[in-house]
Motif scaffolding. Structure first.
Motif, PDB file in Angstrom:
ATOM      1  N   LYS A 150     -16.378   1.214  10.054  1.00 49.95           N
ATOM      2  CA  LYS A 150     -16.627   0.909  11.464  1.00 49.95           C
ATOM      3  C   LYS A 150     -17.786   1.744  11.994  1.00 49.95           C
ATOM      4  CE  LYS A 150     -12.071  -0.715  12.918  1.00 49.95           C
ATOM      5  NZ  LYS A 150     -10.852  -0.403  13.707  1.00 49.95           N
ATOM      6  N   LEU A 151     -17.807   3.032  11.637  1.00 53.31           N
ATOM      7  CA  LEU A 151     -18.883   3.904  12.105  1.00 53.31           C
ATOM      8  C   LEU A 151     -20.219   3.490  11.505  1.00 53.31           C
ATOM      9  CD1 LEU A 151     -17.090   7.370  12.003  1.00 53.31           C
ATOM     10  CD2 LEU A 151     -17.865   6.138  14.036  1.00 53.31           C
ATOM     11  N   TYR A 152     -20.203   3.078  10.217  1.00 52.33           N
ATOM     12  CA  TYR A 152     -21.461   2.639   9.616  1.00 52.33           C
ATOM     13  C   TYR A 152     -21.965   1.369  10.277  1.00 52.33           C
ATOM     14  CZ  TYR A 152     -25.250   1.706   6.540  1.00 52.33           C
ATOM     15  OH  TYR A 152     -26.520   1.483   6.075  1.00 52.33           O
ATOM     16  N   ARG A 153     -21.042   0.469  10.602  1.00 51.71           N
ATOM     17  CA  ARG A 153     -21.451  -0.775  11.262  1.00 51.71           C
ATOM     18  C   ARG A 153     -22.124  -0.470  12.608  1.00 51.71           C
ATOM     19  NH1 ARG A 153     -16.771  -3.035  11.238  1.00 51.71           N
ATOM     20  NH2 ARG A 153     -16.973  -4.018   9.207  1.00 51.71           N
ATOM     21  N   GLN A 154     -21.578   0.498  13.328  1.00 53.21           N
ATOM     22  CA  GLN A 154     -22.181   0.913  14.602  1.00 53.21           C
ATOM     23  C   GLN A 154     -23.531   1.586  14.366  1.00 53.21           C
ATOM     24  OE1 GLN A 154     -19.939   3.895  16.722  1.00 53.21           O
ATOM     25  NE2 GLN A 154     -20.922   3.457  18.674  1.00 53.21           N
ATOM     26  N   PHE A 155     -23.590   2.445  13.365  1.00 48.72           N
ATOM     27  CA  PHE A 155     -24.814   3.144  12.992  1.00 48.72           C
ATOM     28  C   PHE A 155     -25.912   2.157  12.626  1.00 48.72           C
ATOM     29  CE2 PHE A 155     -27.029   4.703   9.073  1.00 48.72           C
ATOM     30  CZ  PHE A 155     -27.843   5.660   9.649  1.00 48.72           C
ATOM     31  N   GLU A 156     -25.539   1.103  11.930  1.00 49.50           N
ATOM     32  CA  GLU A 156     -26.503   0.106  11.467  1.00 49.50           C
ATOM     33  C   GLU A 156     -26.931  -0.863  12.565  1.00 49.50           C
ATOM     34  OE1 GLU A 156     -26.212  -2.902   7.805  1.00 49.50           O
ATOM     35  OE2 GLU A 156     -24.932  -3.424   9.488  1.00 49.50           O
ATOM     36  N   ARG A 157     -25.968  -1.412  13.285  1.00 46.68           N
ATOM     37  CA  ARG A 157     -26.260  -2.506  14.200  1.00 46.68           C
ATOM     38  C   ARG A 157     -26.661  -2.040  15.604  1.00 46.68           C
ATOM     39  NH1 ARG A 157     -21.266  -6.456  12.174  1.00 46.68           N
ATOM     40  NH2 ARG A 157     -21.938  -6.473   9.988  1.00 46.68           N
ATOM     41  N   LYS A 158     -26.065  -0.977  16.059  1.00 48.24           N
ATOM     42  CA  LYS A 158     -26.388  -0.496  17.403  1.00 48.24           C
ATOM     43  C   LYS A 158     -27.523   0.506  17.391  1.00 48.24           C
ATOM     44  CE  LYS A 158     -24.305   1.466  21.587  1.00 48.24           C
ATOM     45  NZ  LYS A 158     -23.044   1.936  22.228  1.00 48.24           N
ATOM     46  N   TYR A 159     -27.548   1.366  16.373  1.00 48.91           N
ATOM     47  CA  TYR A 159     -28.551   2.434  16.333  1.00 48.91           C
ATOM     48  C   TYR A 159     -29.612   2.216  15.251  1.00 48.91           C
ATOM     49  CZ  TYR A 159     -25.336   4.788  19.480  1.00 48.91           C
ATOM     50  OH  TYR A 159     -24.538   5.097  20.558  1.00 48.91           O
ATOM     51  N   HIS A 160     -29.577   1.035  14.597  1.00 50.07           N
ATOM     52  CA  HIS A 160     -30.614   0.629  13.642  1.00 50.07           C
ATOM     53  C   HIS A 160     -30.839   1.687  12.558  1.00 50.07           C
ATOM     54  CE1 HIS A 160     -31.320  -2.549  16.499  1.00 50.07           C
ATOM     55  NE2 HIS A 160     -31.547  -1.649  17.453  1.00 50.07           N
ATOM     56  N   CYS A 161     -29.737   2.240  12.062  1.00 47.42           N
ATOM     57  CA  CYS A 161     -29.753   3.211  10.966  1.00 47.42           C
ATOM     58  C   CYS A 161     -30.494   4.503  11.323  1.00 47.42           C
ATOM     59  CB  CYS A 161     -30.327   2.602   9.694  1.00 47.42           C
ATOM     60  SG  CYS A 161     -29.329   1.238   9.056  1.00 47.42           S
ATOM     61  N   GLN A 162     -30.480   4.855  12.575  1.00 45.84           N
ATOM     62  CA  GLN A 162     -31.046   6.121  13.025  1.00 45.84           C
ATOM     63  C   GLN A 162     -29.906   7.032  13.472  1.00 45.84           C
ATOM     64  OE1 GLN A 162     -34.329   6.740  12.737  1.00 45.84           O
ATOM     65  NE2 GLN A 162     -34.578   4.672  11.917  1.00 45.84           N
ATOM     66  N   LEU A 163     -29.962   8.297  13.040  1.00 43.16           N
ATOM     67  CA  LEU A 163     -28.922   9.249  13.420  1.00 43.16           C
ATOM     68  C   LEU A 163     -29.158   9.706  14.857  1.00 43.16           C
ATOM     69  CD1 LEU A 163     -28.629  11.211  10.087  1.00 43.16           C
ATOM     70  CD2 LEU A 163     -26.943   9.663  11.079  1.00 43.16           C
ATOM     71  N   ASN A 164     -28.738   8.859  15.780  1.00 44.19           N
ATOM     72  CA  ASN A 164     -28.968   9.069  17.192  1.00 44.19           C
ATOM     73  C   ASN A 164     -28.079  10.195  17.730  1.00 44.19           C
ATOM     74  OD1 ASN A 164     -28.459   8.514  20.165  1.00 44.19           O
ATOM     75  ND2 ASN A 164     -30.098   7.039  19.738  1.00 44.19           N
ATOM     76  N   PRO A 165     -28.653  11.193  18.419  1.00 41.43           N
ATOM     77  CA  PRO A 165     -27.856  12.304  18.981  1.00 41.43           C
ATOM     78  C   PRO A 165     -26.729  11.824  19.886  1.00 41.43           C
ATOM     79  CG  PRO A 165     -30.188  12.816  19.097  1.00 41.43           C
ATOM     80  CD  PRO A 165     -30.089  11.379  18.681  1.00 41.43           C
ATOM     81  N   LYS A 166     -26.969  10.735  20.631  1.00 42.46           N
ATOM     82  CA  LYS A 166     -25.950  10.198  21.523  1.00 42.46           C
ATOM     83  C   LYS A 166     -24.728   9.752  20.739  1.00 42.46           C
ATOM     84  CE  LYS A 166     -25.224   6.683  25.098  1.00 42.46           C
ATOM     85  NZ  LYS A 166     -25.854   5.565  25.871  1.00 42.46           N
TER      86      LYS A 166
END
Length: 217
Positions: A150-166
């Motif tokens: 689930k976290l990877y899906r969010q990391f990929e789709r919402k944050y475009h595979c960027q380790l966003n501080p938010k």
């Protein structure tokens, strides 16, 4: 683990974040050798490759009675094209639905996960990366829990595979660890696919082209 992951390769090249221990490196090296031998034996035969994958206990879904209904069920159950691990929440219920749409898989064991393809065409490259995930799960590598996916899906789709501080600021220590494992597994699968392109796909294709008097540069 998801078809869209091909587009995240550059964003996953951050080695300081993904240092692994000796035992894990030994497991991944063994996995690399095992899978490479299978790829070399099967390429470019899609059917032979699928047979090898299924012989190791991972069902591969390439067709069903109603693709669009199955795709809708996948979306509702948060399942992806590619490898889906049995640790995913709702996996058991989804398998019952999957069997209804795929009668020829009614008596198949789904306890090691399932790879869903469906789309027509050359599955070999995508199946190579997803087979890596399936075997990684089988040998006990982490990154396939429901939380990790689930976290990877969010990391990929919402944050475009960027380790966003938010995003990172909202994670607990355990969640951060699970995301780290999922990213590590994806990076390994993409690196493995890249090595197979260079070591197997291109050389074998060139050998075939040489027979007709033409080869790739």
């Amino acid at each position: 683990m998801g078809q869209k992951r091909y587009h995240c390769n550059e964003a996953l090249q951050e080695p300081d974040l993904f240092l692994s221990g000796k035992k894990e490196r030994e497991l991944t090296q063994k996995l690399h050798r095992q899978l490479k031998a299978i790829v070399e034996e099967c390429f470019p035969d899609n059917a032979a490759f699928i047979n090898c994958v299924e012989a190791l206990g991972i069902p591969v879904i390439t067709e069903c009675t109603s693709p669009w209904r199955l795709k809708l069920c996948m979306k509702l159950a948060s399942m992806d094209f590619g490898y889906n691990a049995p640790m995913l929440k709702g996996y058991t219920r989804f398998v019952q639905v999957l069997k209804a749409f795929c009668p020829y898989h009614t008596n198949v064991d789904f306890s090691r996960g399932v790879i869903i393809l469906l789309e027509e065409g050359n599955h070999f490259p995508f199946l190579t990366s997803q087979f890596y995930h399936a075997l990684a799960y089988q040998i006990g590598l982490q990154g396939y829990s429901d939380t990790a996916c689930k976290l990877y899906r969010q990391f990929e789709r919402k944050y475009h595979c960027q380790l966003n501080p938010k995003m990172l600021s909202k994670l607990s220590y355990e969640e951060g660890l699970q995301l780290r494992y999922a990213i590590r597994r994806e990076r390994e699968s993409l690196n493995f696919l890249k090595s197979m392109v260079l070591e197997v796909f291109i050389p074998k294709n060139n050998a075939k082209l040489l027979e007709s008097g033409e080869a790739q540069a």
